[in-house]
Write a protein that holds these residues in place. Sequence first.
Motif, mmCIF file in Angstrom:
data_model
loop_
_atom_site.group_PDB
_atom_site.id
_atom_site.type_symbol
_atom_site.label_atom_id
_atom_site.label_comp_id
_atom_site.label_asym_id
_atom_site.label_seq_id
_atom_site.Cartn_x
_atom_site.Cartn_y
_atom_site.Cartn_z
ATOM 1 N N SER A 109 0.815 -1.221 0.000
ATOM 2 C CA SER A 109 0.000 0.000 0.000
ATOM 3 C C SER A 109 0.844 1.264 0.000
ATOM 4 C CB SER A 109 -0.933 0.009 1.223
ATOM 5 O OG SER A 109 -0.219 0.255 2.419
ATOM 6 N N PHE A 110 2.098 1.153 0.433
ATOM 7 C CA PHE A 110 2.988 2.318 0.474
ATOM 8 C C PHE A 110 3.719 2.545 -0.849
ATOM 9 C CE2 PHE A 110 2.516 0.912 4.883
ATOM 10 C CZ PHE A 110 2.196 2.103 5.513
ATOM 11 N N ASP A 111 3.537 1.651 -1.794
ATOM 12 C CA ASP A 111 4.166 1.762 -3.109
ATOM 13 C C ASP A 111 3.091 2.129 -4.130
ATOM 14 O OD1 ASP A 111 5.343 1.456 -5.590
ATOM 15 O OD2 ASP A 111 6.220 -0.509 -5.160
ATOM 16 N N TYR A 116 -2.718 -0.871 -5.573
ATOM 17 C CA TYR A 116 -3.979 -1.483 -5.988
ATOM 18 C C TYR A 116 -4.172 -2.859 -5.353
ATOM 19 C CZ TYR A 116 -1.148 -4.406 -9.113
ATOM 20 O OH TYR A 116 -0.234 -5.297 -9.600
ATOM 21 N N LEU A 117 -3.087 -3.458 -4.834
ATOM 22 C CA LEU A 117 -3.170 -4.770 -4.196
ATOM 23 C C LEU A 117 -3.722 -4.692 -2.780
ATOM 24 C CD1 LEU A 117 0.293 -6.219 -5.279
ATOM 25 C CD2 LEU A 117 -1.945 -6.898 -6.164
ATOM 26 N N TYR A 118 -3.651 -3.518 -2.178
ATOM 27 C CA TYR A 118 -4.040 -3.364 -0.774
ATOM 28 C C TYR A 118 -5.547 -3.499 -0.602
ATOM 29 C CZ TYR A 118 -4.508 -1.199 3.852
ATOM 30 O OH TYR A 118 -4.812 -0.940 5.154
ATOM 31 N N ASP A 138 -11.964 -3.363 1.942
ATOM 32 C CA ASP A 138 -12.063 -2.490 0.773
ATOM 33 C C ASP A 138 -13.397 -2.677 0.052
ATOM 34 O OD1 ASP A 138 -11.378 -5.039 -0.266
ATOM 35 O OD2 ASP A 138 -10.437 -4.140 -2.023
ATOM 36 N N GLU A 139 -13.955 -3.884 0.137
ATOM 37 C CA GLU A 139 -15.245 -4.150 -0.512
ATOM 38 C C GLU A 139 -16.363 -3.346 0.143
ATOM 39 O OE1 GLU A 139 -15.752 -8.557 -1.549
ATOM 40 O OE2 GLU A 139 -14.112 -8.587 -0.081
ATOM 41 N N LEU A 140 -16.308 -3.187 1.449
ATOM 42 C CA LEU A 140 -17.327 -2.398 2.145
ATOM 43 C C LEU A 140 -17.240 -0.930 1.743
ATOM 44 C CD1 LEU A 140 -19.582 -2.378 4.344
ATOM 45 C CD2 LEU A 140 -17.789 -1.744 5.976
ATOM 46 N N TYR A 141 -16.015 -0.406 1.648
ATOM 47 C CA TYR A 141 -15.831 0.984 1.239
ATOM 48 C C TYR A 141 -16.344 1.206 -0.183
ATOM 49 C CZ TYR A 141 -13.230 2.854 5.241
ATOM 50 O OH TYR A 141 -12.876 3.328 6.483
ATOM 51 N N GLU A 142 -16.051 0.293 -1.069
ATOM 52 C CA GLU A 142 -16.515 0.417 -2.449
ATOM 53 C C GLU A 142 -18.038 0.267 -2.534
ATOM 54 O OE1 GLU A 142 -15.054 1.180 -5.380
ATOM 55 O OE2 GLU A 142 -13.194 1.622 -4.320
ATOM 56 N N TYR A 143 -18.587 -0.581 -1.695
ATOM 57 C CA TYR A 143 -20.037 -0.779 -1.640
ATOM 58 C C TYR A 143 -20.739 0.502 -1.199
ATOM 59 C CZ TYR A 143 -24.487 -2.722 0.123
ATOM 60 O OH TYR A 143 -25.814 -2.968 0.380
ATOM 61 N N ALA A 144 -20.173 1.151 -0.177
ATOM 62 C CA ALA A 144 -20.774 2.377 0.343
ATOM 63 C C ALA A 144 -20.565 3.563 -0.592
ATOM 64 C CB ALA A 144 -20.198 2.702 1.723
ATOM 65 N N GLU A 145 -19.408 3.595 -1.263
ATOM 66 C CA GLU A 145 -19.102 4.689 -2.189
ATOM 67 C C GLU A 145 -18.340 4.136 -3.391
ATOM 68 O OE1 GLU A 145 -16.321 8.611 -2.217
ATOM 69 O OE2 GLU A 145 -17.785 8.510 -0.599
ATOM 70 N N ARG A 155 -2.206 6.884 -0.850
ATOM 71 C CA ARG A 155 -2.448 5.458 -0.716
ATOM 72 C C ARG A 155 -3.910 5.225 -0.322
ATOM 73 N NH1 ARG A 155 -1.864 4.041 5.000
ATOM 74 N NH2 ARG A 155 -1.616 1.856 4.412
ATOM 75 N N PRO A 156 -4.524 4.132 -0.795
ATOM 76 C CA PRO A 156 -5.917 3.867 -0.414
ATOM 77 C C PRO A 156 -6.023 3.641 1.086
ATOM 78 C CG PRO A 156 -4.944 1.961 -1.507
ATOM 79 C CD PRO A 156 -3.969 3.089 -1.669
ATOM 80 N N SER A 157 -7.076 4.159 1.690
ATOM 81 C CA SER A 157 -7.259 4.083 3.133
ATOM 82 C C SER A 157 -8.538 3.317 3.440
ATOM 83 C CB SER A 157 -7.323 5.504 3.715
ATOM 84 O OG SER A 157 -7.540 5.465 5.102
ATOM 85 N N PHE A 158 -8.389 2.130 4.019
ATOM 86 C CA PHE A 158 -9.539 1.302 4.391
ATOM 87 C C PHE A 158 -9.457 1.044 5.891
ATOM 88 C CE2 PHE A 158 -8.285 -0.113 0.020
ATOM 89 C CZ PHE A 158 -9.315 0.539 -0.655
ATOM 90 N N THR A 159 -9.852 2.049 6.666
ATOM 91 C CA THR A 159 -9.617 2.034 8.099
ATOM 92 C C THR A 159 -10.854 1.596 8.887
ATOM 93 O OG1 THR A 159 -10.271 4.362 8.282
ATOM 94 C CG2 THR A 159 -7.920 3.897 7.924
#
Length: 351
Positions: A109-111, A116-118, A138-145, A155-159
Motif C-alpha cells: 500500500s505504500f508503493d 492497488y493490491l491493498y 475495501d469491498e465495504l468501502y466500495e459498496y458504500a461509495e 495510498r488507499p485508506s480502508f480504516t
Amino acid sequence: MKLLLLIVLILKFASSLRGGVNHLNMVLSDAERFKNVDSDKGAMKRVGSKFRNRIGSNEYPAESGRYRIYVSKACPWAHRTLIVRALKGLEDVISVTYTGPHLKHLKESFDPTQSYLYKGWNFDSEICVEPHGFEYLDELYEYAEPGYRESCPQRPSFTVPILFDDKTQTIVNNESGDIIEMLNADFNAFAKNAHLDLNPIALHEAQEQINAIVYPGINDGVYRCGFAQTQAAYEFAYNEHWKAMDKIENLLSEHPFLCGKQITLADIRLFVTLIRYDPVYYSHFKTSRNKLIEMPNLLRFTQAIYHLPGVADTVDIHFIKLHYFGSHDNLNPSGIIPKGPSLNYLLSSCA
C-alpha cells in the motif's frame, strides 16, 4: 448579495458544529489537526478520514438497532469505540462486526505502483460473519461509495472503526474521534449508563490540550517511530514520543485521570495505546526507552481504566499481537508472533 451569501455559509457551517468548541476542532480529523511536523522524507504521514457525517441529523437519526460499528480488536483507534460502547451500556443498541487480524498487502500500500493490491482488514467467518459476505474491508468501502479507491489522493485508506447505517447501507463516519463523541452523547435515550458523560462541556478545553499532546506524541507517535523510513525520521519521532510520555507521566502524578478526578474521552484515547505498549510498541515500533511497567503513574492509570466495568472484555492481547507481528512484514519479515511478555503485573488491580 455577497453579504447574504456569506451569512448563509456561516449559518450552515455553525449548524454543523453541535456541542460547542469541541466540535469546532473535530471538523478536521485527528490526522489533519495533528499532522507530523517532521519534514524528513522518511517520516510517516497519516491520511485524514473521509466520511464525517453525524448522528442526530434528519438523514441519520439516533435509533436503537439501526447502526453497527466495524472494528478490529487489534486497532487502537477502533478499540476506543468498543470501550465507550461498553462504558455507556450500548451493547444492545449498537451492533459490532469484527474483522480478522490481518491487513492484506499492507506493505504494497505504500508503493504507488502496487497500492492497488491493498485490501485492508480481512474478514474471518470463524471470528465474525460479515453481513454482506465481504472478504476484505475495501469491498465495504466500495459498496458504500463506488469509486472510493480511485478517489483516495494518496495510498488507499480502508480504516476502522466504521459507523455503518444498516438502514441506508452506507458509511456514516470513519473518524474514531467523531464516533466516540456520538456514542457518548447521541444514544443516551437507549443507553444503560446514560448518566455517564465522558465528554463534559466544562472539560472540553482541557481535553483538547491533552489530545494535542497525546495524539501526535503517543497515539500516532508510536506509529511515527515504527514506520519511519530513515534514521533521522525515527530519532525525531522517538524524541517527540518520549517528551509526550514524560509529560503525561508527570501529569498523572497530580490526579488519577488526565483532566482531574473524572474520566473523559481523553483517557480512553490514551489507554488504547498504553495497553499495547509492552506487548507490541516497545519492541515492534522501537520505542524502547522504558516499558510501561517502569512508568508508575502511567501503569496505575492503565490498570484503573482496565478494571472499569466492561473494559477488560474489549482487550485481546493475543489478537493484538497476531495483527502487528503478522501484518507488518516490512517490520517483522519472519511473521513470528512473540509469546511474551507476561502482563500479569499490568492486568492486576491498581494500588
